[in-house]
Design a protein around this motif. Structure first.
Motif, PDB file in Angstrom:
ATOM      1  N   ALA A  63       0.813  -1.223   0.000  1.00  0.00           N
ATOM      2  CA  ALA A  63       0.000   0.000   0.000  1.00  0.00           C
ATOM      3  C   ALA A  63       0.844   1.269   0.000  1.00  0.00           C
ATOM      4  CB  ALA A  63      -0.938   0.001   1.202  1.00  0.00           C
ATOM      5  N   ILE A  64       2.098   1.187   0.469  1.00  0.00           N
ATOM      6  CA  ILE A  64       2.926   2.399   0.542  1.00  0.00           C
ATOM      7  C   ILE A  64       4.241   2.244  -0.215  1.00  0.00           C
ATOM      8  CG2 ILE A  64       1.940   3.115   2.749  1.00  0.00           C
ATOM      9  CD1 ILE A  64       4.516   2.028   4.095  1.00  0.00           C
ATOM     10  N   ALA A  65       4.422   1.134  -0.919  1.00  0.00           N
ATOM     11  CA  ALA A  65       5.730   0.815  -1.514  1.00  0.00           C
ATOM     12  C   ALA A  65       6.247   1.905  -2.441  1.00  0.00           C
ATOM     13  CB  ALA A  65       5.651  -0.518  -2.252  1.00  0.00           C
ATOM     14  N   ALA A  66       5.358   2.581  -3.172  1.00  0.00           N
ATOM     15  CA  ALA A  66       5.792   3.573  -4.167  1.00  0.00           C
ATOM     16  C   ALA A  66       5.838   4.995  -3.621  1.00  0.00           C
ATOM     17  CB  ALA A  66       4.867   3.512  -5.383  1.00  0.00           C
ATOM     18  N   SER A  67       5.606   5.180  -2.327  1.00  0.00           N
ATOM     19  CA  SER A  67       5.502   6.518  -1.746  1.00  0.00           C
ATOM     20  C   SER A  67       6.726   6.877  -0.922  1.00  0.00           C
ATOM     21  CB  SER A  67       4.259   6.593  -0.852  1.00  0.00           C
ATOM     22  OG  SER A  67       4.441   5.777   0.300  1.00  0.00           O
ATOM     23  N   MET A  68       6.828   8.146  -0.530  1.00  0.00           N
ATOM     24  CA  MET A  68       7.894   8.563   0.368  1.00  0.00           C
ATOM     25  C   MET A  68       7.757   7.877   1.721  1.00  0.00           C
ATOM     26  SD  MET A  68      10.622  10.092   1.161  1.00  0.00           S
ATOM     27  CE  MET A  68      10.908  11.070  -0.332  1.00  0.00           C
ATOM     28  N   ALA A  69       6.517   7.676   2.182  1.00  0.00           N
ATOM     29  CA  ALA A  69       6.317   6.948   3.438  1.00  0.00           C
ATOM     30  C   ALA A  69       6.912   5.551   3.334  1.00  0.00           C
ATOM     31  CB  ALA A  69       4.828   6.875   3.781  1.00  0.00           C
ATOM     32  N   GLY A  70       6.743   4.913   2.167  1.00  0.00           N
ATOM     33  CA  GLY A  70       7.316   3.590   1.945  1.00  0.00           C
ATOM     34  C   GLY A  70       8.827   3.614   1.905  1.00  0.00           C
ATOM     35  N   LYS A  71       9.390   4.678   1.321  1.00  0.00           N
ATOM     36  CA  LYS A  71      10.845   4.807   1.272  1.00  0.00           C
ATOM     37  C   LYS A  71      11.423   4.916   2.678  1.00  0.00           C
ATOM     38  CE  LYS A  71      14.581   7.536  -0.793  1.00  0.00           C
ATOM     39  NZ  LYS A  71      14.914   8.707  -1.652  1.00  0.00           N
ATOM     40  N   VAL A  72      10.754   5.682   3.532  1.00  0.00           N
ATOM     41  CA  VAL A  72      11.193   5.809   4.923  1.00  0.00           C
ATOM     42  C   VAL A  72      11.044   4.461   5.628  1.00  0.00           C
ATOM     43  CG1 VAL A  72      10.660   6.866   7.154  1.00  0.00           C
ATOM     44  CG2 VAL A  72      10.711   8.275   5.077  1.00  0.00           C
ATOM     45  N   PHE A  73       9.885   3.837   5.459  1.00  0.00           N
ATOM     46  CA  PHE A  73       9.610   2.547   6.094  1.00  0.00           C
ATOM     47  C   PHE A  73      10.692   1.527   5.753  1.00  0.00           C
ATOM     48  CE2 PHE A  73       7.852  -1.671   6.356  1.00  0.00           C
ATOM     49  CZ  PHE A  73       6.930  -1.656   7.376  1.00  0.00           C
ATOM     50  N   GLY A  74      11.078   1.474   4.493  1.00  0.00           N
ATOM     51  CA  GLY A  74      12.038   0.476   4.037  1.00  0.00           C
ATOM     52  C   GLY A  74      13.433   0.640   4.600  1.00  0.00           C
ATOM     53  N   GLN A  75      13.730   1.815   5.189  1.00  0.00           N
ATOM     54  CA  GLN A  75      15.064   2.063   5.746  1.00  0.00           C
ATOM     55  C   GLN A  75      15.102   2.032   7.265  1.00  0.00           C
ATOM     56  OE1 GLN A  75      17.334   5.188   3.166  1.00  0.00           O
ATOM     57  NE2 GLN A  75      15.189   5.757   3.067  1.00  0.00           N
ATOM     58  N   LEU A  76      13.942   1.828   7.894  1.00  0.00           N
ATOM     59  CA  LEU A  76      13.890   1.839   9.355  1.00  0.00           C
ATOM     60  C   LEU A  76      14.611   0.632   9.942  1.00  0.00           C
ATOM     61  CD1 LEU A  76      10.155   2.850   9.921  1.00  0.00           C
ATOM     62  CD2 LEU A  76      12.168   4.314  10.145  1.00  0.00           C
ATOM     63  N   ASP A 163      -7.230   5.049   2.745  1.00  0.00           N
ATOM     64  CA  ASP A 163      -6.471   5.732   1.696  1.00  0.00           C
ATOM     65  C   ASP A 163      -6.144   7.174   2.067  1.00  0.00           C
ATOM     66  OD1 ASP A 163      -6.485   3.455   0.177  1.00  0.00           O
ATOM     67  OD2 ASP A 163      -8.137   4.064  -1.125  1.00  0.00           O
ATOM     68  N   LEU A 164      -7.086   7.863   2.724  1.00  0.00           N
ATOM     69  CA  LEU A 164      -6.836   9.253   3.112  1.00  0.00           C
ATOM     70  C   LEU A 164      -5.716   9.332   4.149  1.00  0.00           C
ATOM     71  CD1 LEU A 164     -10.450  10.745   3.361  1.00  0.00           C
ATOM     72  CD2 LEU A 164      -8.714  11.242   1.632  1.00  0.00           C
ATOM     73  N   GLN A 165      -5.722   8.419   5.084  1.00  0.00           N
ATOM     74  CA  GLN A 165      -4.671   8.399   6.102  1.00  0.00           C
ATOM     75  C   GLN A 165      -3.311   8.071   5.496  1.00  0.00           C
ATOM     76  OE1 GLN A 165      -6.841   5.558   8.590  1.00  0.00           O
ATOM     77  NE2 GLN A 165      -6.762   7.018  10.283  1.00  0.00           N
ATOM     78  N   LEU A 166      -3.288   7.149   4.533  1.00  0.00           N
ATOM     79  CA  LEU A 166      -2.023   6.799   3.890  1.00  0.00           C
ATOM     80  C   LEU A 166      -1.495   7.960   3.053  1.00  0.00           C
ATOM     81  CD1 LEU A 166      -2.698   3.107   2.808  1.00  0.00           C
ATOM     82  CD2 LEU A 166      -1.330   3.924   4.729  1.00  0.00           C
ATOM     83  N   ALA A 167      -2.409   8.700   2.411  1.00  0.00           N
ATOM     84  CA  ALA A 167      -1.984   9.880   1.650  1.00  0.00           C
ATOM     85  C   ALA A 167      -1.404  10.932   2.590  1.00  0.00           C
ATOM     86  CB  ALA A 167      -3.166  10.449   0.874  1.00  0.00           C
ATOM     87  N   ALA A 168      -2.038  11.119   3.745  1.00  0.00           N
ATOM     88  CA  ALA A 168      -1.531  12.086   4.728  1.00  0.00           C
ATOM     89  C   ALA A 168      -0.182  11.634   5.280  1.00  0.00           C
ATOM     90  CB  ALA A 168      -2.532  12.253   5.862  1.00  0.00           C
ATOM     91  N   ALA A 169      -0.012  10.322   5.451  1.00  0.00           N
ATOM     92  CA  ALA A 169       1.261   9.793   5.938  1.00  0.00           C
ATOM     93  C   ALA A 169       2.374  10.071   4.944  1.00  0.00           C
ATOM     94  CB  ALA A 169       1.138   8.292   6.192  1.00  0.00           C
ATOM     95  N   ASN A 170       2.057   9.973   3.668  1.00  0.00           N
ATOM     96  CA  ASN A 170       3.062  10.246   2.635  1.00  0.00           C
ATOM     97  C   ASN A 170       3.476  11.721   2.643  1.00  0.00           C
ATOM     98  OD1 ASN A 170       4.672   9.468   0.331  1.00  0.00           O
ATOM     99  ND2 ASN A 170       3.227  10.615  -0.927  1.00  0.00           N
TER     100      ASN A 170
END
Length: 367
Positions: A63-76, A163-170
């Motif tokens: 759900a977040i793989a292509a977003s900035m939130a996903g980029k951050v998640f992947g490096q935690l 979806d709205l929360q995930l967009a806000a997270a990004n």
């Protein structure tokens, strides 16, 4: 009730005891995962090299793989194993351990906490991240912004987010990244300078893990503060006792993080049970905390418990590096809430929807 919904049940602990009695590691056919409920099984899974924090085929949630939130998640560091976990941890953990925790009391005391549900909410969900942001060098105004953005960012960590929360997270991840880029250009605190000097990776990884430090503070402290307030509401006589001792027992007896997961990378045997690559193991940390094999008289709330043992902050290579800081922030916050005269009996409460967290939300009676 099942092992996941138990996290937000009013009293899941008799159910956890039943699971322990049925075997420390057993398969739940409806959830299609293994459940570790005993201290022995939880310890074995946490220590096993083939039990990873993310599935090999999905290091970042789709759900977040292509977003900035996903980029951050992947490096935690909390979402990685091996060198991607050790590198940021080796820079951040020693500096958190060396912090002067007296500064935490001053930062918490400087915040205005009103004697109502809104004041409790802000103390639980906004104050702790403000403290960490201030320790890293943000100004008070910047720290408030970082706290608000962190509240939005943590939505990317929950499968329940829409979806709205995930967009806000990004959006929050983008803005937090920008804030930390500016801060790292001119570090304004000894803590951040020391972390920078220790860190040997790229700046993006460091930024991601500074965001992660804020997000972990948000979740862990809110639940710990809230569950401590509930303990005081249920047992008013505890008000005269040491808050530090109270928090130490709350984090064992009714922890804010009830469970976590591990993903089996290769076939192996754990606690006498054969598991296969791709299997998912749900670790019931809260159940293991009340295992008689871990703590004597585990169902009793004892402030002066000898040799207290707990999985609430993890164990081994993924043990929370900021445990002392989280306990210090939570303790200082509870003291300030009580000093402001809040009447806990005049608040309604319910548990925030979650698959693994046990975080009470308070509201004024009649609201």
């Amino acid at each position: 009730m099942n092992p996941i919904s138990a996290a937000t049940h009013v009293d899941p602990y008799p159910y956890y005891a039943e699971l322990r009695a049925g075997g420390g590691l057993s398969f739940h056919p409806d959830l299609k995962l293994w459940v570790a409920s005993s201290a022995r099984a939880v310890c074995a899974v946490l220590a096993h090299a083939d039990c990873r924090v993310r599935p090999a085929r999905e290091p970042v949630p789709k759900a977040i793989a292509a977003s900035m939130a996903g980029k951050v998640f992947g490096q935690l560091m909390r979402m990685n194993d091996g060198e991607r976990q050790r590198c940021p941890r080796s820079a951040i953990e020693p500096e958190l351990a060396a912090l002067d925790l007296d500064a935490v009391d001053r930062l918490v005391a400087a915040r205005l906490i009103t004697a109502d549900a809104d004041g409790v909410y802000k103390a639980m969900f906004r104050g702790p991240v403000c403290v960490v942001a201030a320790l890293l060098g943000f100004t008070p105004a910047q720290a408030r912004v970082v706290s608000e953005l962190t509240a939005d960012f943590v939505a990317c960590l929950s499968p329940l987010s829409n979806d709205l929360q995930l967009a806000a997270a990004n959006v929050a991840a983008e803005q937090l990244r920008g804030n930390f880029i500016e801060l790292l250009a001119e570090p304004a605190s000894d803590l951040l300078s020391a972390i920078q000097q220790r860190f040997v990776g790229d700046e993006e990884t460091l930024i991601a893990n500074l965001i992660g430090l804020c997000s972990q503070t948000f979740e862990a402290c809110a639940g710990l503060i809230g569950n401590t307030l509930l303990a005081l509401r249920r047992q008013p006589a505890l008000r005269g006792e040491s808050i530090d001792a109270l928090l130490s027992e709350v984090q064992r007896f009714d922890p804010p993080v009830q469970n976590t997961r591990r993903f089996v990378a290769t076939p192996c045997e754990i606690a006498g049970v054969r598991v296969e690559a791709g299997d998912v193991i749900l670790l019931l940390l809260a159940a293991a905390n009340r295992d008689p094999a871990l703590n004597e008289r585990p169902e009793e709330f004892l402030l002066n418990r000898e040799n207290r043992r707990s999985f609430s902050f993890g164990s081994g290579r993924h043990q929370c590096p900021g445990q002392a800081l989280a306990l210090s922030i939570a303790g200082a916050t509870v003291r300030e809430i009580l000093a402001n005269g809040i009447d806990l009996n005049h608040l309604n409460w319910h548990y925030r929807p979650s698959l693994n967290g046990r975080v009470p939300m308070f509201s004024d009676v009649g609201a």
